[in-house]
Design an enzyme around this catalytic site. Sequence first.
Site, PDB file in Angstrom:
ATOM      1  N   SER A   1       0.843  -1.203   0.000  1.00 48.60           N
ATOM      2  CA  SER A   1       0.000   0.000   0.000  1.00 48.60           C
ATOM      3  C   SER A   1       0.876   1.250   0.000  1.00 48.60           C
ATOM      4  O   SER A   1       1.858   1.323   0.732  1.00 48.60           O
ATOM      5  CB  SER A   1      -0.862   0.047   1.264  1.00 48.60           C
ATOM      6  OG  SER A   1      -1.592  -1.131   1.392  1.00 48.60           O
TER       7      SER A   1
ATOM      8  N   ALA B   1       2.066  -2.733   4.396  1.00 48.93           N
ATOM      9  CA  ALA B   1       1.568  -1.834   5.440  1.00 48.93           C
ATOM     10  C   ALA B   1       1.270  -2.703   6.657  1.00 48.93           C
ATOM     11  O   ALA B   1       0.841  -3.847   6.503  1.00 48.93           O
ATOM     12  CB  ALA B   1       0.299  -1.142   4.970  1.00 48.93           C
TER      13      ALA B   1
ATOM     14  N   HIS C   1      -4.254 -11.388  -1.610  1.00 46.96           N
ATOM     15  CA  HIS C   1      -4.205 -11.759  -0.200  1.00 46.96           C
ATOM     16  C   HIS C   1      -5.043 -13.016   0.036  1.00 46.96           C
ATOM     17  O   HIS C   1      -6.026 -13.254  -0.665  1.00 46.96           O
ATOM     18  CB  HIS C   1      -4.764 -10.621   0.668  1.00 46.96           C
ATOM     19  CG  HIS C   1      -4.022  -9.327   0.508  1.00 46.96           C
ATOM     20  ND1 HIS C   1      -4.258  -8.474  -0.542  1.00 46.96           N
ATOM     21  CD2 HIS C   1      -3.060  -8.749   1.265  1.00 46.96           C
ATOM     22  CE1 HIS C   1      -3.462  -7.427  -0.430  1.00 46.96           C
ATOM     23  NE2 HIS C   1      -2.720  -7.563   0.654  1.00 46.96           N
TER      24      HIS C   1
ATOM     25  N   MET D   1      -1.394  -8.509   6.947  1.00 47.77           N
ATOM     26  CA  MET D   1      -2.156  -9.594   6.310  1.00 47.77           C
ATOM     27  C   MET D   1      -1.463 -10.153   5.061  1.00 47.77           C
ATOM     28  O   MET D   1      -2.121 -10.694   4.177  1.00 47.77           O
ATOM     29  CB  MET D   1      -3.555  -9.100   5.960  1.00 47.77           C
ATOM     30  CG  MET D   1      -4.320  -8.541   7.157  1.00 47.77           C
ATOM     31  SD  MET D   1      -5.899  -7.840   6.683  1.00 47.77           S
ATOM     32  CE  MET D   1      -6.342  -6.924   8.158  1.00 47.77           C
ATOM     33  N   SER D   2      -0.157  -9.976   4.973  1.00 46.93           N
ATOM     34  CA  SER D   2       0.557 -10.461   3.776  1.00 46.93           C
ATOM     35  C   SER D   2       1.976 -10.841   4.152  1.00 46.93           C
ATOM     36  O   SER D   2       2.304 -11.000   5.328  1.00 46.93           O
ATOM     37  CB  SER D   2       0.597  -9.356   2.716  1.00 46.93           C
ATOM     38  OG  SER D   2       1.397  -8.280   3.167  1.00 46.93           O
TER      39      SER D   2
ATOM     40  N   ASN E   1      -0.495   2.454  11.275  1.00 40.40           N
ATOM     41  CA  ASN E   1      -1.353   2.760  12.426  1.00 40.40           C
ATOM     42  C   ASN E   1      -0.801   1.981  13.597  1.00 40.40           C
ATOM     43  O   ASN E   1      -0.045   1.033  13.397  1.00 40.40           O
ATOM     44  CB  ASN E   1      -2.803   2.301  12.145  1.00 40.40           C
ATOM     45  CG  ASN E   1      -2.869   0.831  11.774  1.00 40.40           C
ATOM     46  OD1 ASN E   1      -2.619   0.454  10.619  1.00 40.40           O
ATOM     47  ND2 ASN E   1      -3.168  -0.026  12.733  1.00 40.40           N
TER      48      ASN E   1
ATOM     49  N   TYR F   1      -7.125 -13.502   2.334  1.00 40.05           N
ATOM     50  CA  TYR F   1      -8.508 -13.177   2.729  1.00 40.05           C
ATOM     51  C   TYR F   1      -9.430 -12.940   1.534  1.00 40.05           C
ATOM     52  O   TYR F   1     -10.640 -12.882   1.685  1.00 40.05           O
ATOM     53  CB  TYR F   1      -8.556 -11.983   3.696  1.00 40.05           C
ATOM     54  CG  TYR F   1      -8.009 -10.684   3.147  1.00 40.05           C
ATOM     55  CD1 TYR F   1      -8.685  -9.954   2.180  1.00 40.05           C
ATOM     56  CD2 TYR F   1      -6.801 -10.189   3.604  1.00 40.05           C
ATOM     57  CE1 TYR F   1      -8.172  -8.771   1.679  1.00 40.05           C
ATOM     58  CE2 TYR F   1      -6.280  -9.006   3.116  1.00 40.05           C
ATOM     59  CZ  TYR F   1      -6.968  -8.302   2.147  1.00 40.05           C
ATOM     60  OH  TYR F   1      -6.462  -7.137   1.651  1.00 40.05           O
ATOM     61  N   GLU F   2      -8.852 -12.803   0.347  1.00 36.96           N
ATOM     62  CA  GLU F   2      -9.695 -12.627  -0.837  1.00 36.96           C
ATOM     63  C   GLU F   2     -10.324 -13.949  -1.275  1.00 36.96           C
ATOM     64  O   GLU F   2     -11.188 -13.961  -2.147  1.00 36.96           O
ATOM     65  CB  GLU F   2      -8.870 -12.027  -1.978  1.00 36.96           C
ATOM     66  CG  GLU F   2      -8.456 -10.596  -1.698  1.00 36.96           C
ATOM     67  CD  GLU F   2      -7.533 -10.036  -2.763  1.00 36.96           C
ATOM     68  OE1 GLU F   2      -8.012  -9.784  -3.869  1.00 36.96           O
ATOM     69  OE2 GLU F   2      -6.334  -9.874  -2.483  1.00 36.96           O
TER      70      GLU F   2
ATOM     71  N   HIS G   1      -9.632   0.902   6.986  1.00 33.95           N
ATOM     72  CA  HIS G   1      -8.784   0.720   5.807  1.00 33.95           C
ATOM     73  C   HIS G   1      -8.393   2.086   5.237  1.00 33.95           C
ATOM     74  O   HIS G   1      -7.262   2.285   4.785  1.00 33.95           O
ATOM     75  CB  HIS G   1      -9.543  -0.119   4.763  1.00 33.95           C
ATOM     76  CG  HIS G   1      -8.756  -0.408   3.525  1.00 33.95           C
ATOM     77  ND1 HIS G   1      -7.523  -1.029   3.537  1.00 33.95           N
ATOM     78  CD2 HIS G   1      -9.016  -0.158   2.215  1.00 33.95           C
ATOM     79  CE1 HIS G   1      -7.064  -1.148   2.303  1.00 33.95           C
ATOM     80  NE2 HIS G   1      -7.951  -0.622   1.473  1.00 33.95           N
TER      81      HIS G   1
ATOM     82  N   HIS H   1      -5.511  -1.575  -5.028  1.00 35.70           N
ATOM     83  CA  HIS H   1      -4.458  -2.495  -5.456  1.00 35.70           C
ATOM     84  C   HIS H   1      -4.563  -2.693  -6.961  1.00 35.70           C
ATOM     85  O   HIS H   1      -5.548  -3.220  -7.460  1.00 35.70           O
ATOM     86  CB  HIS H   1      -4.587  -3.851  -4.752  1.00 35.70           C
ATOM     87  CG  HIS H   1      -4.183  -3.828  -3.314  1.00 35.70           C
ATOM     88  ND1 HIS H   1      -2.986  -4.315  -2.852  1.00 35.70           N
ATOM     89  CD2 HIS H   1      -4.837  -3.358  -2.225  1.00 35.70           C
ATOM     90  CE1 HIS H   1      -2.909  -4.142  -1.551  1.00 35.70           C
ATOM     91  NE2 HIS H   1      -4.019  -3.567  -1.138  1.00 35.70           N
TER      92      HIS H   1
HETATM   93  N1  HPA Z   1      -3.555  -5.016  11.336  1.00 37.22           N
HETATM   94  C1  HPA Z   1      -3.414  -5.828  10.284  1.00 37.22           C
HETATM   95  N2  HPA Z   1      -3.027  -5.411   9.085  1.00 37.22           N
HETATM   96  C2  HPA Z   1      -2.747  -4.105   8.940  1.00 37.22           C
HETATM   97  C3  HPA Z   1      -2.872  -3.190   9.995  1.00 37.22           C
HETATM   98  C4  HPA Z   1      -3.296  -3.681  11.264  1.00 37.22           C
HETATM   99  O1  HPA Z   1      -3.439  -2.932  12.258  1.00 37.22           O
HETATM  100  N3  HPA Z   1      -2.523  -1.968   9.515  1.00 37.22           N
HETATM  101  C5  HPA Z   1      -2.179  -2.153   8.213  1.00 37.22           C
HETATM  102  N4  HPA Z   1      -2.325  -3.444   7.866  1.00 37.22           N
END
Ligand code: HPA
Length: 282
Positions: free
Chosen positions: A37, A120, A90, A218-219, A242, A92-93, A254, A68
């Site tokens: 990202s 990210a 990903h 998540m990757s 974050n 989760y897709e 997101h 993406h």
């Molecule tokens: N958790 C999981 N995946 C993420 C986060 C998070 O806080 N921030 C960016 N990708």
Amino acid sequence: MKSEINSKIMYEKLQNCLKCVRKKTDFVPKVALVLGSGLGDFADNIDVECIIPYSEIENFPVSSVLGHKGNYIFGTLNGVKIVCMQGRVHYYEGYTVQDVVLPIRLMGLMGAEILFLTNASGGINSGFKAGDFMMITDHISSFAPNPLIGQNIEELGTRFPDMSNVYHPELCSVIEETAIEDGIDLKKGVYVQTTGPSFESPAEIQMFKLLGADAVGMSTVVEAIAANHMGMKVCGISCVCNMAAGISPNPLTHAEVQAAATEAAPLFKKIVTDSITKMGKL
Ligand code: HPA
């Protein structure tokens, strides 16, 4: 029997993808870069030789996530031959984890020696803040399915690959050196991959913290495992977008992650570009 067939099908699928790529370009990259990202427009820095949309590669997994894109970009970055993944899929897709790592394996088969992963993440380490960059020194894969499950694809690597040094020490040194030269306060730490798509609960973040994780996302980990399996040298930088759930007092969105990634993008581009320029000389 089932997994034996699946592994044969997967290898044939990979070879078929390679054939599709080779119909369009004979480019042999040294470095494969996965753009997380915020790095979507990284290609602006590259002398582009060829772009292949994922949709033009037969049976290639195509991302459905907003923001993406889906292209392989081939070219040179300060003289280094590079292939970039502009967009990744990903777990989760809904893809199998074997499909999630197919694009990585394909870049290995194209000849890439080095895999540079970016992503990210949410910061768990209380010494981090949103906007920090964390060089990945190790990972925790236990909360995502292992991409090597099923009969081993012997053509790619061994059944029980060692994972002691997934993040190649020499590449990590280059990134650290580059950060110093670029005046970037680079953090270092352990990245844990969850399946997503929900963000974590505060209790889960406390658990990850106890387990030694510094950032969560998540990757990346499944990709690093698949690349290490096939002998690629791997490194990675995570943009902490974050602070993770419970550490941050605010609910996560997101949009917030994307906004932070966009803000961090210029510096992220700099450290990635300068690191790769040096890696070209290794
Ligand atoms: N958790 C999981 N995946 C993420 C986060 C998070 O806080 N921030 C960016 N990708």
